[in-house]
Design a protein around this motif. Structure first.
Motif, PDB file in Angstrom:
ATOM      1  N   ILE A  77      -3.497  -5.287   2.861  1.00 14.69           N
ATOM      2  CA  ILE A  77      -3.381  -4.039   2.107  1.00 14.69           C
ATOM      3  C   ILE A  77      -3.034  -2.917   3.092  1.00 14.69           C
ATOM      4  O   ILE A  77      -3.715  -2.724   4.098  1.00 14.69           O
ATOM      5  CB  ILE A  77      -4.733  -3.685   1.423  1.00 14.69           C
ATOM      6  N   HIS A 124      -7.759   2.008  -0.851  1.00 13.40           N
ATOM      7  CA  HIS A 124      -7.178   0.854  -0.149  1.00 13.40           C
ATOM      8  C   HIS A 124      -8.265  -0.027   0.455  1.00 13.40           C
ATOM      9  O   HIS A 124      -8.197  -1.253   0.370  1.00 13.40           O
ATOM     10  CB  HIS A 124      -6.229   1.315   0.966  1.00 13.40           C
ATOM     11  N   TRP A 155      -0.293   3.467  -8.033  1.00 13.28           N
ATOM     12  CA  TRP A 155      -1.475   2.785  -7.492  1.00 13.28           C
ATOM     13  C   TRP A 155      -1.759   1.505  -8.271  1.00 13.28           C
ATOM     14  O   TRP A 155      -2.064   0.462  -7.697  1.00 13.28           O
ATOM     15  CB  TRP A 155      -2.697   3.703  -7.479  1.00 13.28           C
ATOM     16  N   THR A 170      -2.436   2.119   5.086  1.00 10.88           N
ATOM     17  CA  THR A 170      -3.243   3.213   4.601  1.00 10.88           C
ATOM     18  C   THR A 170      -3.711   4.006   5.823  1.00 10.88           C
ATOM     19  O   THR A 170      -3.187   3.825   6.911  1.00 10.88           O
ATOM     20  CB  THR A 170      -4.412   2.665   3.759  1.00 10.88           C
ATOM     21  N   PHE A 228      -7.141  -4.712   5.748  1.00 14.67           N
ATOM     22  CA  PHE A 228      -6.380  -3.481   5.483  1.00 14.67           C
ATOM     23  C   PHE A 228      -5.804  -2.966   6.807  1.00 14.67           C
ATOM     24  O   PHE A 228      -6.348  -3.218   7.879  1.00 14.67           O
ATOM     25  CB  PHE A 228      -7.238  -2.421   4.789  1.00 14.67           C
ATOM     26  N   GLY A 266       0.828  -1.201   0.000  1.00 14.71           N
ATOM     27  CA  GLY A 266       0.000   0.000   0.000  1.00 14.71           C
ATOM     28  C   GLY A 266       0.860   1.248   0.000  1.00 14.71           C
ATOM     29  O   GLY A 266       2.093   1.173  -0.001  1.00 14.71           O
TER      30      GLY A 266
END
Ligand code: NI
Length: 259
Positions: free
Chosen positions: A90, A114, A75, A93, A125, A61
């Protein structure tokens, strides 16, 4: 056995010592770590480390403070890394109002990307938050309306009410070295109240070594044991119990039991 859910093993602080750092972690019982990316190239490096070392996994990320300097196709690069072996999450973020490196609406756009990417791939995440708890909660509530959340409030420093709401939305709460600092009484109280199945530990190495290694730089995964001892004592249980529960939580969240 301990699981360090958040390290920056790719960073240059470890360039001369990475193999030793990983060996010392294993010797200290920290047998699994997630190397967390902060930029596209850092994320790619984390994926390489996951391929190179057993027990090392990757999160990919672009951290909020690095978004402004990201290239247009970074990205896309992150999206392409998601399918790679060893990628278990992920991130990182989130949102950051302490530093002013990236305009806030730009951070919000990337936080949203994200979360959606994680939801599309059924991956957790990893959330960084600094000085913007309410804005974080607003975006998490939005995402939670789409589907239950799966993720980590990393190096958690918020209060109990926020932790409770995050847990209700499905998230895990991860504690780093800060929980061991002498003045962190309230944070230890929060750590004592997180439901068993949502509690995680991390070093966030190379930053913020836990007590009694606080003056030591860089922090490294082997030091996770000190944070684990501190949280175990806050919860009034043994280090072994805490270690096995938090490791089981991480293994389940990162779906390592299925691979
Ligand atoms: Ni981090």
């Amino acid at each position: 056995m301990l699981f360090d859910t958040h390290t920056h093993l790719d960073q240059e602080e470890f360039d001369d010592s990475r193999s030793d750092v990983i060996s010392r972690a294993k010797a200290a019982g920290v047998t699994q770590v997630v190397a967390v990316g902060t930029t596209f190239s850092a994320s790619r490096k984390c994926v390489e480390l996951a391929a190179e070392y057993s027990g090392v996994f990757a999160a990919v990320g672009i951290q909020p403070n690095y978004i402004a300097e990201a290239e247009l196709d970074d990205w896309q690069g992150i999206e392409q890394l998601v399918g790679q072996p060893g990628v278990v999450a992920i991130g990182e973020t989130g949102l950051d109002r302490y530093w002013d490196f990236t305009p806030f609406d730009h951070q919000q756009d990337y936080f949203d990307r994200h979360i959606r990417l994680a939801q599309r791939h059924d991956l957790p995440f990893i959330v960084h938050m600094r000085d913007c708890n309410e804005e974080i909660l607003e975006m998490l509530r939005d995402a939670n309306r789409r589907s239950p959340l799966k993720g980590i409030m990393h190096s958690y420093t918020g209060d109990q009410a926020m932790a409770q709401e995050c847990v209700q939305m499905g998230l895990h709460i991860s504690f780093a070295g800060m929980v061991t600092f002498k003045k962190s009484h309230e944070l230890r109280e929060v750590a004592a109240t997180i439901p068993w199945d949502r509690l995680l530990l991390e070093t966030d190495a190379p930053y913020l070594s836990p007590e009694p290694m606080r003056g030591k730089k860089p922090n490294e995964p082997a030091f996770l044991r000190h944070t684990a001892e501190c949280v175990a004592s806050a919860r009034g249980i043994s280090l072994e119990e805490l270690a096995s529960q938090t490791t089981a939580n991480a293994v389940e969240l990162f779906q390592l039991d299925k691979s």
